[in-house]
Design a protein around this motif. Structure first.
Motif, PDB file in Angstrom:
ATOM      1  N   HIS A  24      43.068  32.652  35.915  1.00 16.93           N
ATOM      2  CA  HIS A  24      42.022  31.395  35.686  1.00 16.93           C
ATOM      3  C   HIS A  24      41.333  30.514  36.913  1.00 16.93           C
ATOM      4  O   HIS A  24      42.064  30.774  37.886  1.00 16.93           O
ATOM      5  N   PRO A  25      40.613  29.777  36.654  1.00 16.71           N
ATOM      6  CA  PRO A  25      39.811  29.260  37.628  1.00 16.71           C
ATOM      7  C   PRO A  25      40.523  28.606  38.612  1.00 16.71           C
ATOM      8  O   PRO A  25      40.631  28.602  39.724  1.00 16.71           O
ATOM      9  N   GLU A  26      41.624  27.845  37.822  1.00 18.50           N
ATOM     10  CA  GLU A  26      42.385  27.031  38.813  1.00 18.50           C
ATOM     11  C   GLU A  26      43.385  27.687  39.797  1.00 18.50           C
ATOM     12  O   GLU A  26      43.639  27.383  40.772  1.00 18.50           O
ATOM     13  N   GLU A  27      43.686  29.039  39.303  1.00 16.07           N
ATOM     14  CA  GLU A  27      44.412  29.759  40.203  1.00 16.07           C
ATOM     15  C   GLU A  27      43.585  30.342  41.672  1.00 16.07           C
ATOM     16  O   GLU A  27      44.314  30.223  42.627  1.00 16.07           O
ATOM     17  N   ALA A  29      41.145  28.411  42.745  1.00  9.97           N
ATOM     18  CA  ALA A  29      41.078  26.919  43.306  1.00  9.97           C
ATOM     19  C   ALA A  29      42.079  26.491  44.097  1.00  9.97           C
ATOM     20  O   ALA A  29      41.944  25.974  45.154  1.00  9.97           O
ATOM     21  N   ALA A  30      43.353  26.929  43.583  1.00  9.58           N
ATOM     22  CA  ALA A  30      44.503  26.478  44.553  1.00  9.58           C
ATOM     23  C   ALA A  30      44.574  27.148  45.662  1.00  9.58           C
ATOM     24  O   ALA A  30      44.881  26.836  46.712  1.00  9.58           O
ATOM     25  N   THR A  33      41.867  25.546  47.860  1.00  5.95           N
ATOM     26  CA  THR A  33      42.659  24.202  48.424  1.00  5.95           C
ATOM     27  C   THR A  33      43.255  24.358  49.490  1.00  5.95           C
ATOM     28  O   THR A  33      43.220  23.691  50.601  1.00  5.95           O
TER      29      THR A  33
END
Length: 71
Positions: A24-27, A29-30, A33
């Protein structure tokens, strides 16, 4: 990255991914970050695959073989 992938590629890719799922894109992105944060201030260079274990698993040939059979 797999939104435009053929069904054969997607199935072959997921079957060879140790986590057995798409990322997932959030993974990703983490990780970005973290790398942009002060907590990563002493990291000067690294390759960090965000791929569910595919790179370490060495599945490129299996995916290539599966695609060759289905196309």
């Amino acid at each position: 990255m797999t939104a435009s992938a053929t069904p054969a590629f997607l199935a072959a890719s997921l079957s060879q991914t140790p986590l057995s799922r798409a990322g997932h894109p959030e993974e990703a992105a983490a990780l970005v970050t973290f790398l942009l944060s002060d907590a990563a201030a002493f990291i000067t260079g690294a390759e960090i695959p965000v791929d569910g274990g595919q790179f370490g698993h060495g599945c490129d040939k299996a995916i290539s073989d599966a695609l060759r059979v289905t196309t």
